[in-house]
Design an enzyme around this catalytic site. Structure first.
Site, mmCIF file in Angstrom:
data_model
loop_
_atom_site.group_PDB
_atom_site.id
_atom_site.type_symbol
_atom_site.label_atom_id
_atom_site.label_comp_id
_atom_site.label_asym_id
_atom_site.label_seq_id
_atom_site.Cartn_x
_atom_site.Cartn_y
_atom_site.Cartn_z
ATOM 1 N N PHE A 170 63.530 6.086 48.989
ATOM 2 C CA PHE A 170 62.551 6.551 48.000
ATOM 3 C C PHE A 170 62.675 8.063 47.919
ATOM 4 O O PHE A 170 62.450 8.763 48.914
ATOM 5 C CB PHE A 170 61.141 6.119 48.402
ATOM 6 C CG PHE A 170 60.050 6.796 47.625
ATOM 7 C CD1 PHE A 170 59.944 6.622 46.261
ATOM 8 C CD2 PHE A 170 59.127 7.615 48.262
ATOM 9 C CE1 PHE A 170 58.947 7.245 45.536
ATOM 10 C CE2 PHE A 170 58.115 8.228 47.547
ATOM 11 C CZ PHE A 170 58.022 8.046 46.181
ATOM 12 N N HIS A 189 67.160 26.124 49.868
ATOM 13 C CA HIS A 189 67.183 25.757 48.454
ATOM 14 C C HIS A 189 66.441 24.441 48.290
ATOM 15 O O HIS A 189 66.943 23.381 48.681
ATOM 16 C CB HIS A 189 68.625 25.631 47.955
ATOM 17 C CG HIS A 189 68.737 25.268 46.507
ATOM 18 N ND1 HIS A 189 68.133 25.994 45.508
ATOM 19 C CD2 HIS A 189 69.375 24.242 45.901
ATOM 20 C CE1 HIS A 189 68.404 25.444 44.341
ATOM 21 N NE2 HIS A 189 69.147 24.365 44.545
ATOM 22 N N VAL A 190 65.245 24.501 47.733
ATOM 23 C CA VAL A 190 64.407 23.317 47.544
ATOM 24 C C VAL A 190 64.654 22.764 46.154
ATOM 25 O O VAL A 190 64.483 23.466 45.147
ATOM 26 C CB VAL A 190 62.912 23.657 47.739
ATOM 27 C CG1 VAL A 190 62.060 22.414 47.568
ATOM 28 C CG2 VAL A 190 62.682 24.266 49.119
ATOM 29 N N LEU A 191 65.060 21.503 46.082
ATOM 30 C CA LEU A 191 65.326 20.864 44.800
ATOM 31 C C LEU A 191 64.029 20.393 44.159
ATOM 32 O O LEU A 191 63.073 20.026 44.851
ATOM 33 C CB LEU A 191 66.274 19.675 44.987
ATOM 34 C CG LEU A 191 67.688 19.992 45.469
ATOM 35 C CD1 LEU A 191 68.457 18.701 45.717
ATOM 36 C CD2 LEU A 191 68.430 20.855 44.463
ATOM 37 N N TRP A 199 70.589 14.272 43.202
ATOM 38 C CA TRP A 199 71.333 14.567 44.440
ATOM 39 C C TRP A 199 71.532 13.302 45.272
ATOM 40 O O TRP A 199 72.623 13.081 45.801
ATOM 41 C CB TRP A 199 70.563 15.625 45.231
ATOM 42 C CG TRP A 199 71.268 16.116 46.461
ATOM 43 C CD1 TRP A 199 72.211 17.090 46.532
ATOM 44 C CD2 TRP A 199 71.091 15.635 47.804
ATOM 45 N NE1 TRP A 199 72.619 17.262 47.830
ATOM 46 C CE2 TRP A 199 71.959 16.383 48.633
ATOM 47 C CE3 TRP A 199 70.296 14.655 48.379
ATOM 48 C CZ2 TRP A 199 72.042 16.165 50.005
ATOM 49 C CZ3 TRP A 199 70.371 14.442 49.744
ATOM 50 C CH2 TRP A 199 71.233 15.195 50.546
ATOM 51 N N ASP A 278 55.924 4.410 52.468
ATOM 52 C CA ASP A 278 56.552 4.054 51.203
ATOM 53 C C ASP A 278 55.441 3.750 50.200
ATOM 54 O O ASP A 278 54.504 3.004 50.515
ATOM 55 C CB ASP A 278 57.458 2.844 51.386
ATOM 56 C CG ASP A 278 58.302 2.574 50.148
ATOM 57 O OD1 ASP A 278 58.965 3.502 49.679
ATOM 58 O OD2 ASP A 278 58.281 1.432 49.662
#
Length: 584
Positions: A170, A189-191, A199, A278
């Protein structure tokens, strides 16, 4: 109904000949040292992922926990420049070359039953200190290769004959998961939400295109982003030659459940697995509480009747409707089914008074009875059903068990001299975690695919919980937190010989369309000669204009006349302001 094998077989080919460190060394940057720390637990009984339909017993489920951490040795001047002077700094301390800091960690849970092997990616996070390796500009981060290689390694070594394997995760964008304070590091580097889903699709796509070294009958990837249309979701899938046929927009919950292969009309709650932390598991539990707070004797939900309704309502859940996109990804690996033999052995009685003989009948495949139709689940029925792996005991077995109980009741009278036992001195610590079978009908646990350190589930939770209470905001704090965690865990990679030296060249790790942004086919595109100033004619332009045809010259003159001219005021019109005497 799929039958459980008598014994599970692991990988014996290329997957078995290469260890985890060898695989990671093949994808890590060449010449750089990395510490690999792999922690795992033995298979232990766990709650079943999916609820059993009415009249069925839940699947016997085992769970393994795997935690992979990667560390590096930062440069001496980088560590020295990031910390402040403190009292006692002149005293002899640990040399800078011995210090290391964690850069990446990944947590994977493996759930196994007699019908399926599931790899659930729980958490993945980085600290942002990978830039201390001084990789060449434009070189890709090795985190993606490490993550994909570790999943392929676990997938290959947990493969069982005739058993389906599933990789599930998830994707939810968050600043930090495993390393507290790392979001304050400017090098991290935070996406965003879209970048994280894209990614993970790039990480998992190589598993279907050859990274998994075991043979599979078929592989298929599924992507579901609640709240998006299929056309918008398809934009997250990698653009490769085989991705068009490998990926499907949707979910495979009905295809991967063995209940749907045996029964008709399976309730949706029996198809949704319950993983830790989850969102769909929490939504499933809330729907169960609407029917029964004890979560017992639940056949179907009141508000949700189908899986399509379940996913439609998931788009309005807190995790999926907070303004960020979330993605559910599955990879399904179908096993290779053994071909139907052309000759079957059948027992043909020749005479009632003689023994039976075994003959080979080639035409029996045409005379075999058809496959029985699937049974329909009655939601109101609650008749207990025996597991297909447990057959009823025979009368002879029951008689032997009763005789044993009678023998236990008769006690033998002790008499004679009492001889004391000599005490046994414990000279070494023994681990009884490995005293369990390697292969059963429910799991396969090969020795080569276990972690550097094997711990119990309670010890594993304590080690992961310790990591969540450390600080990785600065490099100095990250080095101290890494030292404390590695000393507490005491797993591989702490010694000099435990490091993995990368063997992959930077050119091999670079993407196919170029080594860096702004490049085409590996060559830099130079646009210097194509830049021209506006309204700045050169001598070359004037010379070229003399050779133009008359029609072109006339059109150019007309275009020049069409441009409005600037009015310039004459010197006689502009008057200067008179100055007073006091202004001097």
């Amino acid at each position: 109904m799929a039958s459980a094998p008598k014994h599970a077989t692991g990988s014996t080919g290329a997957a078995g000949s290469s260890s985890l460190r060898d695989r990671l060394a093949a994808v890590l940057p060449q010449g750089h040292k990395f510490g690999v720390h792999h922690l795992s637990t033995p298979p232990t009984r766990a709650e079943p992922l999916c609820a059993a339909p009415p009249g069925r017993r839940p699947d016997k489920t085992y769970r393994e926990s795997h935690f992979l951490a990667v560390s590096i040795r930062p440069r001496e001047h980088a560590v020295a420049g990031s910390k402040r002077a403190s009292p006692g700094a002149d005293q002899a301390k640990e040399p800078e070359s011995k210090k290391r800091t964690l850069v990446f960690a990944l947590e994977v849970f493996i759930f196994t039953t007699a019908y399926q092997t599931t790899l659930f990616v729980s958490k993945a996070d980085s600290t942002g200190y990978l830039h201390l390796l001084d990789l060449p500009e434009g070189a890709p981060s090795p985190i993606r290769q490490v993550c994909a290689t570790f999943l392929a390694y676990l997938l290959d070594h947990r493969r069982r004959n005739h058993i389906q394997s599933v990789v599930n995760l998830f994707a939810r964008a968050q600043a930090q998961y495993l390393f507290p304070g790392s979001v304050k590091n400017k090098g991290k580097h935070v996406l965003d939400d879209r970048g994280l889903v894209r990614w993970w699709c790039k990480v998992l796509n190589p598993l279907m295109e050859g990274l998994s070294k075991e043979p599979w009958a078929g592989t298929r990837g599924y992507l579901l982003v609640p709240g998006l249309e299929d056309v918008e979701t398809r934009a997250f899938i990698p653009r490769t030659a085989a991705s068009l046929g490998n990926w499907v927009i949707g979910h495979p919950l009905e295809q991967i459940s063995h209940y749907t292969r045996d029964l008709n009309g399976v309730p949706p709650r029996c198809l949704i697995p319950g993983y830790p932390d989850d969102p769909k598991s929490r939504f499933r539990d809330e729907l169960d509480e609407e029917v029964s707070k004890q979560k017992q004797d639940i056949g179907a939900w009141r508000s949700v009747k189908t899986l399509d309704q379940f996913w439609e309502m998931m788009a309005f859940r807190q995790e999926c409707s907070s303004g960020r996109l979330t993605g559910f990804i599955w990879l399904v690996f179908d096993p290779i089914q053994s071909p139907l033999p052309s000759c079957f052995k059948t027992v043909t009685p020749t005479n009632p008074h003689t023994t039976s003989t075994i003959t080979c009948n080639p035409s029996i495949s045409r005379d075999m009875p058809p496959t029985p139709s699937r049974k329909r689940v009655e939601v109101s029925s609650h008749i207990p059903h025996l597991s297909p792996l447990k057959a009823p005991a025979s009368p002879s077995t029951l008689a032997s068990q009763s005789s044993k109980t009678r023998r236990k009741k008769t006690k033998k009278k002790l008499s004679g001299l009492v001889v004391p036992r000599t005490p046994k001195i414990k000279t070494e610590a023994r681990s009884y975690l490995t005293n369990r079978p390697t292969a059963t009908a429910y799991y396969y646990w090969p020795p080569e695919a276990r972690g550097d350190k094997l711990v119990q589930e309670t010890e594993y939770k304590r080690i992961v919980e310790l990591l969540l209470h450390l600080d990785f905001s600065t490099l100095d704090k990250a080095v101290g937190s890494s030292r404390r965690w590695l000393n507490e865990v005491a797993i591989g990679g702490s010694a000099e010989g435990g490091d993995v030296v990368g063997r992959a060249s930077i050119a091999a790790l670079a993407p196919a369309n170029g080594a860096a942004p702004g490049t085409v086919n590996g060559t830099v595109t130079n646009l210097t000669g194509l830049i021209r100033r506006k309204n700045a004619p050169s001598s070359a332009d004037s010379d070229a204009g003399r050779t133009l045809p008359p029609a072109v010259k006339k059109s150019a003159e007309l275009a020049t006349e069409a441009v409005p001219k600037v009015n310039v005021l004459g010197g006689s019109i502009v008057r200067k302001e008179k100055k007073e005497v006091g202004d001097q």
